[in-house]
Scaffold this motif. Structure first.
Motif, short mmCIF file in Angstrom:
data_model
loop_
_atom_site.label_atom_id
_atom_site.label_comp_id
_atom_site.label_asym_id
_atom_site.label_seq_id
_atom_site.Cartn_x
_atom_site.Cartn_y
_atom_site.Cartn_z
N ILE A 46 0.84 -1.21 0.00
CA ILE A 46 0.00 0.00 0.00
C ILE A 46 0.87 1.25 0.00
CG2 ILE A 46 -1.71 1.30 1.34
CD1 ILE A 46 -2.64 -1.48 2.40
N PHE A 47 1.87 1.28 0.88
CA PHE A 47 2.72 2.46 0.98
C PHE A 47 3.61 2.66 -0.24
CE2 PHE A 47 1.91 1.98 5.61
CZ PHE A 47 1.38 3.25 5.82
N LEU A 48 3.97 1.59 -0.92
CA LEU A 48 4.83 1.73 -2.10
C LEU A 48 4.13 2.49 -3.23
CD1 LEU A 48 6.70 -1.66 -2.35
CD2 LEU A 48 7.69 0.59 -1.97
N LEU A 49 2.82 2.48 -3.22
CA LEU A 49 2.09 3.20 -4.28
C LEU A 49 2.20 4.71 -4.13
CD1 LEU A 49 -1.10 0.99 -4.47
CD2 LEU A 49 0.87 0.98 -6.01
N ILE A 50 2.56 5.18 -2.94
CA ILE A 50 2.68 6.61 -2.69
C ILE A 50 4.17 6.97 -2.77
CG2 ILE A 50 2.20 8.48 -1.08
CD1 ILE A 50 0.16 6.53 0.24
N PRO A 51 4.54 7.82 -3.74
CA PRO A 51 5.96 8.18 -3.88
C PRO A 51 6.52 8.78 -2.59
CG PRO A 51 4.73 8.93 -5.77
CD PRO A 51 3.73 8.44 -4.76
N TYR A 52 7.72 8.40 -2.27
CA TYR A 52 8.50 8.85 -1.12
C TYR A 52 7.97 8.33 0.22
CZ TYR A 52 10.05 11.97 -4.76
OH TYR A 52 10.51 12.47 -5.94
N ILE A 53 6.72 7.92 0.30
CA ILE A 53 6.18 7.35 1.53
C ILE A 53 6.46 5.85 1.58
CG2 ILE A 53 4.06 7.08 2.90
CD1 ILE A 53 4.90 9.95 2.62
N TRP A 103 11.61 1.00 -6.63
CA TRP A 103 10.29 1.52 -7.04
C TRP A 103 10.38 3.01 -7.30
CZ3 TRP A 103 5.68 -0.33 -8.49
CH2 TRP A 103 4.61 0.56 -8.51
N ASN A 104 11.02 3.74 -6.39
CA ASN A 104 11.11 5.19 -6.57
C ASN A 104 12.02 5.57 -7.74
OD1 ASN A 104 9.44 6.62 -4.63
ND2 ASN A 104 10.64 5.51 -3.10
N ARG A 105 13.12 4.86 -7.91
CA ARG A 105 14.05 5.18 -9.00
C ARG A 105 13.51 4.81 -10.38
NH1 ARG A 105 18.50 8.06 -7.92
NH2 ARG A 105 19.40 7.57 -5.92
N VAL A 106 12.88 3.64 -10.48
CA VAL A 106 12.50 3.11 -11.79
C VAL A 106 11.09 3.53 -12.20
CG1 VAL A 106 12.12 0.96 -13.08
CG2 VAL A 106 14.06 1.15 -11.53
N ILE A 107 10.18 3.61 -11.26
CA ILE A 107 8.78 3.86 -11.63
C ILE A 107 8.28 5.23 -11.19
CG2 ILE A 107 6.41 3.05 -11.29
CD1 ILE A 107 7.60 0.22 -11.15
N ALA A 108 8.43 5.54 -9.90
CA ALA A 108 7.81 6.77 -9.38
C ALA A 108 8.47 8.04 -9.92
CB ALA A 108 7.83 6.76 -7.86
N ASP A 109 9.78 8.14 -9.82
CA ASP A 109 10.46 9.36 -10.27
C ASP A 109 10.26 9.65 -11.75
OD1 ASP A 109 11.31 10.06 -7.76
OD2 ASP A 109 13.32 9.19 -7.99
N PRO A 110 10.39 8.66 -12.66
CA PRO A 110 10.10 8.96 -14.07
C PRO A 110 8.65 9.37 -14.31
CG PRO A 110 11.38 6.95 -13.92
CD PRO A 110 10.99 7.32 -12.53
N ALA A 111 7.74 8.75 -13.58
CA ALA A 111 6.33 9.10 -13.75
C ALA A 111 6.07 10.53 -13.28
CB ALA A 111 5.43 8.13 -12.97
N ILE A 112 6.69 10.90 -12.19
CA ILE A 112 6.51 12.26 -11.68
C ILE A 112 7.11 13.27 -12.65
CG2 ILE A 112 7.22 13.82 -9.82
CD1 ILE A 112 7.01 11.40 -7.93
N ARG A 113 8.27 12.96 -13.21
CA ARG A 113 8.90 13.88 -14.15
C ARG A 113 8.14 13.99 -15.47
NH1 ARG A 113 13.84 11.25 -14.77
NH2 ARG A 113 13.82 10.21 -12.79
N TYR A 115 4.80 13.57 -16.00
CA TYR A 115 3.45 14.12 -15.90
C TYR A 115 3.45 15.33 -14.97
CZ TYR A 115 2.22 9.68 -17.99
OH TYR A 115 2.15 8.60 -18.84
N ASP A 116 3.22 16.49 -15.59
CA ASP A 116 3.26 17.74 -14.83
C ASP A 116 2.22 17.78 -13.72
OD1 ASP A 116 5.34 18.68 -16.37
OD2 ASP A 116 4.00 19.64 -17.83
N GLU A 117 1.02 17.24 -13.98
CA GLU A 117 -0.04 17.26 -12.97
C GLU A 117 0.37 16.43 -11.74
OE1 GLU A 117 -0.72 16.09 -16.14
OE2 GLU A 117 -1.60 17.91 -16.96
N LEU A 118 0.97 15.29 -11.98
CA LEU A 118 1.41 14.44 -10.89
C LEU A 118 2.52 15.13 -10.10
CD1 LEU A 118 1.09 11.74 -9.44
CD2 LEU A 118 2.69 10.75 -11.08
N TYR A 119 3.41 15.79 -10.81
CA TYR A 119 4.48 16.53 -10.15
C TYR A 119 3.92 17.61 -9.24
CZ TYR A 119 8.60 19.43 -9.47
OH TYR A 119 9.60 20.17 -8.91
N GLU A 120 2.91 18.33 -9.73
CA GLU A 120 2.28 19.39 -8.93
C GLU A 120 1.60 18.83 -7.70
OE1 GLU A 120 -0.31 21.51 -11.56
OE2 GLU A 120 1.33 22.17 -12.84
#
Length: 131
Positions: A46-53, A103-113, A115-120
């Protein structure tokens, strides 16, 4: 015949005032460590789905390892559970920290970079949490 006037004398084995099994037990620390490792392991998806948490379960297992170590210090009995809690906590910590990092390096960080809405949204949540 009357009773003697002196108090009762208690003879202890090996000149120790308490039985050899008396002393600080590490069992409760070991159980708490195992429970924290289990909770962290089960909550990790559950927590892995939330970036940085996603690192929160790893931090929980690190706390479990610290509790197990604290329980082992100065304990004279019940150390088996604490040792098991320490071993499980360290293994689960390594597993969860590695998974969260990947997870953060391969999936979350690229997704955040990408998609501007997700980054915001992530920046807004960071601002709410950290001020």
């Amino acid at each position: 015949m009357s009773a003697p006037d002196h108090p009762h004398v208690h003879i202890h084995q090996n000149n120790q005032p308490y039985p050899a099994t008396a002393g600080k037990s590490a069992t409760s620390s070991g159980i708490l460590s195992l429970v924290l490792a289990g909770v962290a392991f089960l909550s990790a998806p559950i927590f892995l789905l939330i970036p940085y948490i996603g690192f929160l379960p790893a931090i929980i297992t690190a706390a479990g390892a610290v509790i197990a170590i604290a329980g082992l210090r100065g304990s004279t009995r019940g150390t088996g559970t604490a040792v098991a809690g320490l071993i499980v906590s360290v293994v689960v910590f390594a597993l969860l920290a590695g998974i969260a990092t990947m997870w953060n390096r391969v999936i979350a960080d690229p997704a955040i970079r990408d998609y501007d809405e997700l980054y915001e949204v992530i920046e807004y949540i960071k601002q709410l949490i950290f001020g």
